[in-house]
Every structure is written in C-alpha cells, then in structure tokens.
Design a protein around this motif. Structure first.
Motif, PDB file in Angstrom:
ATOM      1  N   LYS A   4      -0.342   3.236   5.847  1.00 56.28           N
ATOM      2  CA  LYS A   4       0.435   1.977   5.885  1.00 56.28           C
ATOM      3  C   LYS A   4      -0.167   0.931   4.955  1.00 56.28           C
ATOM      4  N   ASN A   5      -1.469   1.061   4.663  1.00 59.11           N
ATOM      5  CA  ASN A   5      -2.138   0.052   3.839  1.00 59.11           C
ATOM      6  C   ASN A   5      -2.533   0.589   2.470  1.00 59.11           C
ATOM      7  N   ALA A   6      -1.849   1.645   2.035  1.00 62.84           N
ATOM      8  CA  ALA A   6      -2.150   2.206   0.708  1.00 62.84           C
ATOM      9  C   ALA A   6      -1.516   1.308  -0.373  1.00 62.84           C
ATOM     10  N   LYS A   7      -1.585   1.735  -1.588  1.00 63.71           N
ATOM     11  CA  LYS A   7      -1.028   1.051  -2.785  1.00 63.71           C
ATOM     12  C   LYS A   7      -1.847  -0.183  -3.198  1.00 63.71           C
ATOM     13  N   SER A   8      -1.549  -0.659  -4.395  1.00 65.63           N
ATOM     14  CA  SER A   8      -2.194  -1.872  -4.942  1.00 65.63           C
ATOM     15  C   SER A   8      -1.091  -2.870  -5.262  1.00 65.63           C
ATOM     16  N   GLN A   9      -1.410  -4.171  -5.166  1.00 68.16           N
ATOM     17  CA  GLN A   9      -0.415  -5.123  -5.670  1.00 68.16           C
ATOM     18  C   GLN A   9      -1.074  -6.135  -6.606  1.00 68.16           C
TER      19      GLN A   9
ATOM     20  N   LEU B 182     -12.496   0.908  -6.463  1.00 70.47           N
ATOM     21  CA  LEU B 182     -11.268   0.951  -7.280  1.00 70.47           C
ATOM     22  C   LEU B 182     -11.616   0.480  -8.681  1.00 70.47           C
ATOM     23  N   TYR B 183     -11.069   1.105  -9.696  1.00 74.26           N
ATOM     24  CA  TYR B 183     -11.165   0.516 -11.027  1.00 74.26           C
ATOM     25  C   TYR B 183     -10.434  -0.836 -10.952  1.00 74.26           C
ATOM     26  N   CYS B 184     -10.829  -1.768 -11.797  1.00 72.15           N
ATOM     27  CA  CYS B 184     -10.146  -3.067 -11.745  1.00 72.15           C
ATOM     28  C   CYS B 184     -10.232  -3.783 -13.084  1.00 72.15           C
TER      29      CYS B 184
ATOM     30  N   GLY C 149      -9.467   5.448 -10.198  1.00 72.83           N
ATOM     31  CA  GLY C 149      -8.530   4.657 -11.002  1.00 72.83           C
ATOM     32  C   GLY C 149      -7.322   5.506 -11.335  1.00 72.83           C
ATOM     33  N   SER C 150      -6.444   4.951 -12.147  1.00 71.57           N
ATOM     34  CA  SER C 150      -5.278   5.755 -12.523  1.00 71.57           C
ATOM     35  C   SER C 150      -5.707   6.725 -13.625  1.00 71.57           C
ATOM     36  N   ALA C 151      -5.041   7.882 -13.666  1.00 69.08           N
ATOM     37  CA  ALA C 151      -5.416   8.891 -14.664  1.00 69.08           C
ATOM     38  C   ALA C 151      -4.869   8.493 -16.026  1.00 69.08           C
TER      39      ALA C 151
ATOM     40  N   SER D  33       1.333   6.391  -1.875  1.00 69.06           N
ATOM     41  CA  SER D  33       0.085   5.860  -2.461  1.00 69.06           C
ATOM     42  C   SER D  33       0.357   5.228  -3.813  1.00 69.06           C
ATOM     43  N   GLN D  34      -0.690   4.603  -4.351  1.00 64.57           N
ATOM     44  CA  GLN D  34      -0.532   3.950  -5.648  1.00 64.57           C
ATOM     45  C   GLN D  34      -0.406   4.967  -6.774  1.00 64.57           C
ATOM     46  N   HIS D  35      -1.333   5.909  -6.813  1.00 70.50           N
ATOM     47  CA  HIS D  35      -1.290   6.937  -7.854  1.00 70.50           C
ATOM     48  C   HIS D  35      -1.357   8.306  -7.184  1.00 70.50           C
ATOM     49  N   GLY D  36      -2.513   8.985  -7.281  1.00 73.12           N
ATOM     50  CA  GLY D  36      -2.596  10.330  -6.684  1.00 73.12           C
ATOM     51  C   GLY D  36      -2.979  10.330  -5.208  1.00 73.12           C
ATOM     52  N   GLY D  37      -3.201   9.158  -4.628  1.00 70.51           N
ATOM     53  CA  GLY D  37      -3.569   9.113  -3.200  1.00 70.51           C
ATOM     54  C   GLY D  37      -4.997   9.557  -2.920  1.00 70.51           C
ATOM     55  N   THR D  38      -5.829   9.597  -3.974  1.00 70.45           N
ATOM     56  CA  THR D  38      -7.219  10.059  -3.783  1.00 70.45           C
ATOM     57  C   THR D  38      -7.988   9.156  -2.814  1.00 70.45           C
ATOM     58  N   VAL D  39      -7.805   7.837  -2.937  1.00 71.77           N
ATOM     59  CA  VAL D  39      -8.548   6.897  -2.078  1.00 71.77           C
ATOM     60  C   VAL D  39      -8.208   7.158  -0.614  1.00 71.77           C
ATOM     61  N   THR D  40      -6.907   7.205  -0.320  1.00 65.34           N
ATOM     62  CA  THR D  40      -6.480   7.373   1.070  1.00 65.34           C
ATOM     63  C   THR D  40      -6.877   8.755   1.595  1.00 65.34           C
ATOM     64  N   ALA D  41      -6.784   9.769   0.734  1.00 70.58           N
ATOM     65  CA  ALA D  41      -7.156  11.127   1.165  1.00 70.58           C
ATOM     66  C   ALA D  41      -8.653  11.209   1.482  1.00 70.58           C
TER      67      ALA D  41
ATOM     68  N   VAL E  41      -9.658  -1.546   4.883  1.00 75.06           N
ATOM     69  CA  VAL E  41      -8.752  -1.467   3.738  1.00 75.06           C
ATOM     70  C   VAL E  41      -8.034  -2.803   3.609  1.00 75.06           C
ATOM     71  N   ALA E  42      -7.195  -2.940   2.589  1.00 73.13           N
ATOM     72  CA  ALA E  42      -6.556  -4.235   2.324  1.00 73.13           C
ATOM     73  C   ALA E  42      -5.082  -4.157   2.704  1.00 73.13           C
ATOM     74  N   SER E  43      -4.699  -4.993   3.650  1.00 82.34           N
ATOM     75  CA  SER E  43      -3.338  -4.954   4.171  1.00 82.34           C
ATOM     76  C   SER E  43      -2.474  -6.041   3.515  1.00 82.34           C
TER      77      SER E  43
HETATM   78  C1  LIG Z   1      -6.687  -5.704  -8.105  1.00 81.36           C
HETATM   79  C2  LIG Z   1      -6.657  -4.283  -8.597  1.00 81.36           C
HETATM   80  C3  LIG Z   1      -6.741  -4.035  -9.965  1.00 81.36           C
HETATM   81  C4  LIG Z   1      -6.729  -2.713 -10.431  1.00 81.36           C
HETATM   82  N1  LIG Z   1      -6.838  -2.490 -11.785  1.00 81.36           N
HETATM   83  C5  LIG Z   1      -6.869  -1.206 -12.240  1.00 81.36           C
HETATM   84  C6  LIG Z   1      -7.017  -0.933 -13.626  1.00 81.36           C
HETATM   85  O1  LIG Z   1      -7.118  -1.853 -14.478  1.00 81.36           O
HETATM   86  N2  LIG Z   1      -7.079   0.378 -14.036  1.00 81.36           N
HETATM   87  C7  LIG Z   1      -6.994   1.416 -13.148  1.00 81.36           C
HETATM   88  O2  LIG Z   1      -7.065   2.587 -13.535  1.00 81.36           O
HETATM   89  N3  LIG Z   1      -6.852   1.177 -11.816  1.00 81.36           N
HETATM   90  C8  LIG Z   1      -6.802  -0.098 -11.362  1.00 81.36           C
HETATM   91  N4  LIG Z   1      -6.676  -0.342 -10.011  1.00 81.36           N
HETATM   92  C9  LIG Z   1      -6.718   0.798  -9.087  1.00 81.36           C
HETATM   93  C10 LIG Z   1      -5.374   1.464  -8.921  1.00 81.36           C
HETATM   94  O3  LIG Z   1      -4.370   0.479  -8.742  1.00 81.36           O
HETATM   95  C11 LIG Z   1      -5.378   2.391  -7.687  1.00 81.36           C
HETATM   96  O4  LIG Z   1      -5.834   1.679  -6.552  1.00 81.36           O
HETATM   97  C12 LIG Z   1      -6.270   3.583  -7.875  1.00 81.36           C
HETATM   98  O5  LIG Z   1      -5.810   4.340  -8.975  1.00 81.36           O
HETATM   99  C13 LIG Z   1      -6.300   4.454  -6.633  1.00 81.36           C
HETATM  100  O6  LIG Z   1      -5.060   5.083  -6.460  1.00 81.36           O
HETATM  101  P1  LIG Z   1      -4.749   5.855  -5.128  1.00 81.36           P
HETATM  102  O7  LIG Z   1      -3.386   6.419  -5.194  1.00 81.36           O
HETATM  103  O8  LIG Z   1      -5.890   6.772  -4.854  1.00 81.36           O
HETATM  104  O9  LIG Z   1      -4.814   4.654  -4.071  1.00 81.36           O
HETATM  105  P2  LIG Z   1      -4.240   4.566  -2.582  1.00 81.36           P
HETATM  106  O10 LIG Z   1      -4.482   5.861  -1.896  1.00 81.36           O
HETATM  107  O11 LIG Z   1      -2.867   4.009  -2.635  1.00 81.36           O
HETATM  108  O12 LIG Z   1      -5.232   3.507  -1.965  1.00 81.36           O
HETATM  109  C14 LIG Z   1      -5.389   2.224  -2.517  1.00 81.36           C
HETATM  110  C15 LIG Z   1      -6.360   1.460  -1.620  1.00 81.36           C
HETATM  111  O13 LIG Z   1      -6.670   0.222  -2.226  1.00 81.36           O
HETATM  112  C16 LIG Z   1      -6.701  -0.781  -1.228  1.00 81.36           C
HETATM  113  N5  LIG Z   1      -6.458  -2.056  -1.890  1.00 81.36           N
HETATM  114  C17 LIG Z   1      -5.301  -2.532  -2.402  1.00 81.36           C
HETATM  115  N6  LIG Z   1      -5.510  -3.747  -2.946  1.00 81.36           N
HETATM  116  C18 LIG Z   1      -6.829  -4.035  -2.774  1.00 81.36           C
HETATM  117  C19 LIG Z   1      -7.626  -5.144  -3.117  1.00 81.36           C
HETATM  118  N7  LIG Z   1      -7.138  -6.216  -3.758  1.00 81.36           N
HETATM  119  N8  LIG Z   1      -8.927  -5.115  -2.778  1.00 81.36           N
HETATM  120  C20 LIG Z   1      -9.453  -4.032  -2.113  1.00 81.36           C
HETATM  121  N9  LIG Z   1      -8.730  -2.953  -1.766  1.00 81.36           N
HETATM  122  C21 LIG Z   1      -7.428  -2.961  -2.105  1.00 81.36           C
HETATM  123  C22 LIG Z   1      -5.601  -0.362  -0.269  1.00 81.36           C
HETATM  124  O14 LIG Z   1      -5.750  -0.946   1.014  1.00 81.36           O
HETATM  125  C23 LIG Z   1      -5.804   1.158  -0.245  1.00 81.36           C
HETATM  126  O15 LIG Z   1      -6.755   1.514   0.726  1.00 81.36           O
HETATM  127  C24 LIG Z   1      -6.638  -1.644  -9.524  1.00 81.36           C
HETATM  128  C25 LIG Z   1      -6.525  -1.912  -8.153  1.00 81.36           C
HETATM  129  C26 LIG Z   1      -6.531  -3.210  -7.679  1.00 81.36           C
HETATM  130  C27 LIG Z   1      -6.423  -3.472  -6.192  1.00 81.36           C
END
Ligand SMILES: Cc1cc2nc3c(=O)[nH]c(=O)nc-3n(C[C@H](O)[C@H](O)[C@H](O)COP(=O)(O)OP(=O)(O)OC[C@H]3O[C@@H](n4cnc5c(N)ncnc54)[C@H](O)[C@@H]3O)c2cc1C
Ligand code: SF4
Ligand code: SF4
Length: 389
Positions: free
Chosen positions: A150-155, A212-214, A289-291, A104-112, A128-130
């Motif tokens: 498979k579709n976790a993480k952010s890019q 998601l925070y953004c 968002g990220s912690a 996951s991107q951070h703690g995996g809260t979204v996917t969980a 979700v976003a692939s």
């Molecule tokens: C464009 C963008 C900007 C971000 N900016 C910040 C920020 O400034 N500060 C902050 O604290 N966090 C930001 N985040 C959120 C952070 O990157 C993590 O997504 C969040 O902390 C959740 O972590 P996680 O481990 O629970 O996510 P995961 O369990 O890994 O899940 C992430 C989910 O996000 C979905 N996803 C990925 N990209 C996108 C997208 N472009 N649109 C919609 N869904 C998407 C994936 O498909 C997946 O389902 C941003 C995310 C994105 C996509």
C-alpha cells in the motif's frame, strides 16, 4: 563549518542548516524533544533550547561529520569507491511477483526485499513512506507485506522518515528496517555511529536500511501549483516517474499520461538537493534505483539497479535470489561505469554550488575538503576551472 560550533546545538542547527537552505526535511532532528517539528515539508523550531550536546545537531546529515570513519565502520574498506560508496555487488533486479511489480515504482525490488526480511524474521517492522493529502509523505510503521504494498511507489516529495524512526522504533517494534533516501540513510548512519545515551537501544534495533537512489525532491507547495497549472488533479495521480533520457516528469492519472518538461520542474526542486553529493544512498545496506539499459523504456522501467553494500545486504539479496523472490541479472561493467559517472557529476555540481554559496573553496559548509570522496571531486572541479581559463 567548524566542529566546535556544536555548543548550543539547536541554535547552530538553525544558523548553519535551516537558514542556509541545507535542510533536506529528513526528520532526524524531529521527535527527539518537543521543540522541533515538521510542518508540511518544513522543519520548524518551536522553542529555543540551550543544550550543548543536542542529538538534533549530531544526527543531521547536513552538519559536519567524519564520513570516512562512518564508512569504515559499516562497510569493508576494500569495497569503497569514491563515486558511489561501498559496492559488494551490482545487479539488475525485479520482484518475481508480477502483481507486486504492478503496484511498485519500478521492479518492486525495495518492497520485495523488505517483505522477505519481514517474512524471514530478520526484521519485525519496517518504516516506509506513506502518501499524504498535502502531497508529502509521512513515515509509517508496517508489519506485513500487504501494508508494504500500500505504501510502495515514489512521488518525489519529502518524507520525514527519520522522525518516524525516532517516534516508532520503540521496544514493541522489535528489529526495524527502514526505506531511506541518501540523506535519510546518512542521518541513520550518524545515529548508529554515535548514538546519544537515550538512543543506544533504538539505534541497535535498526537492522536494515534499504536505500533509494535520489536526484532531488520536490517542494510540495510549488509542485502542487505546477500540477494545477497543468490541470492535473493531484488526487487523481496514480504514478509519477522519470523516464530515462527524456528530461520530463511523467504523471499518470485515470485520464492518461501527461509529461512536464524538466525546465518547468526545476523551480520546484528543494534547495537543499542542490548541495547534496550522494545520489545512490551510500550509507544503506543495499541501494535501489531505476534500471538503465538499452531497450524499450516500458520494459526497462520494470527493472531496478541494485547495489549491494554491506554483509547484511549481501545475505539478504542472496536469500531473495535463492527463494525466488527476486529475479537477478548480472549488470555489465559499462552500466556500473555509467552509474559512477552520473554520481560523480552530481558530486561535482553539488560541490560547485557549495563553494558558490560559501564564497570559498575552503568552506564547504557541511562537508570536509579532506574527506577522500570530497577531495577527489574538488580536484576535478578545480581542473575544469583551470582548463576553462
Ligand atoms: C525523492 C526520490 C527521488 C528519487 N530519484 C531517483 C533518481 O534520480 N534515479 C533513480 O534511479 N531512482 C530514483 N528514485 C528511486 C525510484 O523512484 C524507486 O524508488 C526505486 O527505483 C525503487 O523502485 P521499486 O519498484 O523497488 O520501489 P517500491 O517497491 O515501489 O518501493 C519504493 C519505496 O520507497 C518509499 N518511499 C517513497 N517515497 C519516499 C521518500 N520520499 N522517502 C523515503 N522513502 C520513500 C516507499 O514507501 C516504498 O517503500 C527516487 C525516489 C525518491 C523517493
Ligand atoms: S536536514 Fe534533517 S536533521 Fe537536518 S535540520 Fe533538516 S530535517 Fe533536521
Ligand atoms: S537529493 Fe539529496 S538532499 Fe535531496 S532528497 Fe535526495 S538525498 Fe536528500
């Protein structure tokens, strides 16, 4: 922008959103008719349409709307805050499953949370976003935990997720959950608040929005160029992140970790993000968002901030704690205060940019100066201006 401009919706979507650089690429205007498409991360109008009540205009997060009315329909009035919308609870959280956290991107809260909602039958499918070859993401529908992973993480590039909702949330999809950035969550809320006749059943299928925070998204073409300059092969990127307080973008490849200073990333930020007042997905059921807490970033990055906003969100988070899917820590009041201050800074900056663009404090393009959250930050901006004179 005057609400009356709705006449000839598509034409005004072009004039007031696309041509003004306000389009976020959320996809809410795509997939409703054959005339509007997304090409890479750009919204393109293939053919003119003279409908006067276009849903494209209605659902777009960058057309005027009574945001306070939407807030009061979906959230408890007493939970509303001007900085970050409704707050029923604010925590640090992470998936208890270490394997999930690792992908996951951070703690995996979204996917969980989505995995739990699927397993418990709260939803039948999730959008979700692939990741795609062109560096952007594409909304896809998944029905089980393994496809979620498979579709976790952010890019940090665009995903026209709302277009995928329009296309895929058919009767067969059953109850649907969506992961949404703030602009996508607002588009979905606008659709649920006032669905067109054709969309009423579809809007009703939307049972969960995990926000998601953004801070911003990156334009794929410019970002690809930057990666090439840094001799980073996109195909080898395993993870991208924004470490707290470092002002760099971190890119991990098989060859290790590279950092790109924010000054160099600035040019790649999508113009629309500079006019965005929402950093925490205020129109979602829960936002993640990220912690941010004191400690080693390698430890901190494995946690999330979690805002519980709606009753549905509260029930899901409670269930996740009860079932041991999420580990949840009370977050201190100072963390919430820091989050509010950061969110307020984004609002003030965006309003400043909107006024600069329109040339008048009376014209906030898609926002209404009478909205309580907007009014508060316009006043902050005016005070700063007066003080500096
Ligand atoms: C464009 C963008 C900007 C971000 N900016 C910040 C920020 O400034 N500060 C902050 O604290 N966090 C930001 N985040 C959120 C952070 O990157 C993590 O997504 C969040 O902390 C959740 O972590 P996680 O481990 O629970 O996510 P995961 O369990 O890994 O899940 C992430 C989910 O996000 C979905 N996803 C990925 N990209 C996108 C997208 N472009 N649109 C919609 N869904 C998407 C994936 O498909 C997946 O389902 C941003 C995310 C994105 C996509
Ligand atoms: S912001 Fe979303 S709905 Fe509005 S024009 Fe862009 S893609 Fe379409
Ligand atoms: S900063 Fe705002 S406009 Fe840009 S992607 Fe994030 S939510 Fe959308």
């Amino acid at each position: 922008m005057d609400l009356k401009v709705k006449a000839q919706s598509q034409k005004y979507l072009k004039k007031f959103v696309l041509d003004e650089g306000l389009c976020t690429g959320c996809g809410a205007c795509v997939g409703l008719c054959p005339y509007q498409v997304i090409y890479h991360d750009r919204t393109v109008q293939l053919h003119p349409c003279d409908l006067t009540d276009g849903r494209c205009f209605d659902y777009c997060p960058r057309t005027p709307a009574d945001l306070q009315a939407i807030r009061e329909v979906f959230f408890a009035k007493e939970d509303l805050t001007p900085e970050i919308g409704a707050v029923k609870g604010y925590f640090f959280s992470r998936a208890t499953d270490a394997d999930l956290r690792a992908v996951s991107q951070h703690g995996g809260t979204v996917t969980a949370l989505l995995g739990l909602a699927l397993a418990e039958g709260w939803i039948d499918s999730a959008i979700v976003a692939s990741p795609q070859q062109d560096l952007n993401r594409e909304g896809v529908m998944v029905r089980d935990g393994s496809d979620l992973r498979k579709n976790a993480k952010s890019q940090f590039t665009v995903s026209p997720t709302v277009a995928a909702f329009h296309r895929l949330a058919t009767e067969n999809a059953g109850a649907v959950g969506v992961v949404a950035t703030p602009c996508q969550a607002l588009a979905l809320a606008k659709m649920r608040f006032h669905p067109g006749r054709e969309d009423a059943a579809k809007a009703d299928r939307l049972k969960l929005v995990v926000g998601l925070y953004c801070g911003w998204t990156l334009e794929a073409e410019k970002y690809a160029r930057l990666l090439r300059e840094k001799e980073i092969d996109w195909a080898s990127v395993l993870k991208t992140d924004i470490p707290a307080g470092k002002n760099v973008l971190e890119v991990f490849t098989g060859g290790g970790r590279k950092t790109i200073p924010f000054e160099e990333v600035q040019d790649c930020i999508r113009e629309a993000c500079r006019y965005c007042v929402d950093s925490t997905a205020e129109f979602a059921d829960v936002s993640v968002g990220s912690a941010r807490f004191a400690g080693d970033w390698e430890e901190v990055r494995q946690w999330n901030q979690l805002i519980v906003r709606s009753e549905r969100g509260r029930q899901l988070v409670e269930l996740a704690a009860h079932k041991g899917v999420l580990e949840i820590r009370e977050a201190p009041a100072e963390s919430l205060q820091e989050l509010k201050e950061a969110a307020a800074r984004k609002k003030t900056e965006a309003l400043k940019n909107l006024v600069r663009k329109s040339g008048s404090v009376k014209n906030l393009l898609y926002l209404d100066g009478r909205d309580p959250a907007v009014k508060k930050y316009l006043e902050v901006e005016n005070k700063i201006k007066k003080r500096s004179k």
